[in-house]
Design an enzyme around this catalytic site. Sequence first.
Site, PDB file in Angstrom:
ATOM      1  CE  LYS A 123      -8.787  -1.908   4.896  1.00 18.95           C
ATOM      2  NZ  LYS A 123      -8.517  -2.469   3.761  1.00 18.95           N
ATOM      3  CD1 TRP A 165      -2.467  -2.472   1.750  1.00 19.06           C
ATOM      4  CD2 TRP A 165      -2.902  -1.051  -0.601  1.00 19.06           C
ATOM      5  NE1 TRP A 165      -3.094  -3.139   0.968  1.00 19.06           N
ATOM      6  CE2 TRP A 165      -3.731  -1.543  -0.144  1.00 19.06           C
ATOM      7  CE3 TRP A 165      -3.214  -0.415  -0.931  1.00 19.06           C
ATOM      8  CZ2 TRP A 165      -4.896  -3.271  -1.663  1.00 19.06           C
ATOM      9  CZ3 TRP A 165      -4.463  -0.074  -1.944  1.00 19.06           C
ATOM     10  CH2 TRP A 165      -5.143  -1.349  -1.884  1.00 19.06           C
ATOM     11  CG  ASP A 195      -2.907   3.877   4.215  1.00 24.03           C
ATOM     12  OD1 ASP A 195      -4.254   4.780   4.379  1.00 24.03           O
ATOM     13  OD2 ASP A 195      -2.944   3.589   3.046  1.00 24.03           O
TER      14      ASP A 195
HETATM   15  N1  PMP Z   1      -4.564   1.858   2.029  1.00 25.34           N
HETATM   16  C1  PMP Z   1      -4.424   0.239   2.737  1.00 25.34           C
HETATM   17  C2  PMP Z   1      -3.737   0.391   4.114  1.00 25.34           C
HETATM   18  C3  PMP Z   1      -5.755  -0.352   2.241  1.00 25.34           C
HETATM   19  O1  PMP Z   1      -5.567  -1.776   3.162  1.00 25.34           O
HETATM   20  C4  PMP Z   1      -6.264  -0.246   1.057  1.00 25.34           C
HETATM   21  C5  PMP Z   1      -7.054  -0.352   1.363  1.00 25.34           C
HETATM   22  N2  PMP Z   1      -6.756  -2.681   1.111  1.00 25.34           N
HETATM   23  C6  PMP Z   1      -6.260   1.551   0.400  1.00 25.34           C
HETATM   24  C7  PMP Z   1      -5.603   1.433   1.468  1.00 25.34           C
HETATM   25  C8  PMP Z   1      -7.085   0.905  -0.620  1.00 25.34           C
HETATM   26  O2  PMP Z   1      -7.854   1.517  -0.284  1.00 25.34           O
HETATM   27  P1  PMP Z   1      -9.666   1.979  -0.913  1.00 25.34           P
HETATM   28  O3  PMP Z   1      -9.526   0.486  -2.085  1.00 25.34           O
HETATM   29  O4  PMP Z   1     -10.737   2.334  -0.025  1.00 25.34           O
HETATM   30  O5  PMP Z   1      -8.577   3.154  -1.494  1.00 25.34           O
END
Ligand code: PMP
Length: 358
Positions: free
Chosen positions: A194, A100, A170
């Site tokens: 989550k 991520w 994040d």
């Molecule tokens: N950052 C993290 C740490 C995540 O776990 C996720 C999704 N699993 C995201 C970003 C992406 O999130 P989204 O699908 O809401 O854009």
Amino acid sequence: MRAYNFSAGPAALPLPVLEQARDELVEWQGGASVMEVSHRGRDFMAVAERAESDLRDLLAIPPGYRVLFMQGGATLQFAAVPMNLAAPGAAADYVHTGHWSERAIKEARRFADVAVAADAAASGYTTVPDAAALRPRKGAAYLHYTPNETIGGVEFPYVPDTGDVPLVADMSSTILSRPIDVSRFGLIYAGAQKNIGPSGITVVIVRDDLARGAREGTPSVLDYRAVAEAGSMLNTPPTFAWYFAGLVFQWLKREGGLAQMARRNQAKAEALYAAIDASSFYSNPVAKHCRSWMNVPFRLAKPGLDKTFLAEADAAGLTNLAGHRAVGGMRASLYNAMPIEGVRALVEFMAGFERRYG
Ligand code: PMP
């Protein structure tokens, strides 16, 4: 019969909240569902205000921070952060600890002069950089990191000290799992699906001085100042997701707040890691000091048995244990809504599986 759902996201939600939303679904306040009334009406405005004030209570957000409810998930924040915090071509520093953070870096390169301040590649992303290694460039607009890597199951055991450079986090997969000191951060963002509620809404907590207006050309729905000035209602928000997130905040307060969540989450994670470490059939590659409380990846000694493991777990009411498609193996996500009983049932199932196939 509800299963113990170990999904990484969209993830299990607290049953009492689901039940409350079900009970209020058709007739909420005055003969319509919450999805069928104006976001600017008195009833929904009260929902929005209460959600913000409960979130402020839970996280002890100090004055001087705006709380925004946005759309587009954490992924849109990957772009919104540089568009708001960095002038075109300005220096922005990132910590690379896995999937991520890599996605955040890739998107930010489109908007800023990105440098990777530290990279955990040498460990195969099974650890985080030492605190002393995290030195942002002088004059960097911010330093961005991912406190919990949802796929790798790696979590920072410390908050980086970046001096005058604003720290951006994040927190998608760790927010509300324990108390945090918000004053250490310039900006925190998290997709909801989550620990907050259903997907479709994104929480942004931003220090006032970082919400002074985005760069030229930024769509107004991405401009923190414009969104703040409009009370997160620059356009029609995802009202149901916002309402539901508010119910989750109320549930968290009833359950004893984030200190209580921290105790539960630590106990859940310790129980599962202890079972993995005690067995020679299961393994987790992450360095012990930075193992995630929220996402526990593990592998079987015989990967040929992965499909059998998943099928039997499913039949036992333990669902969504497959690892992310990028890495395979297994992953158990243990967000706030997962009760300790679910972890005990998983540990018992794993022991039985090992006896039968190990
Ligand atoms: N950052 C993290 C740490 C995540 O776990 C996720 C999704 N699993 C995201 C970003 C992406 O999130 P989204 O699908 O809401 O854009």
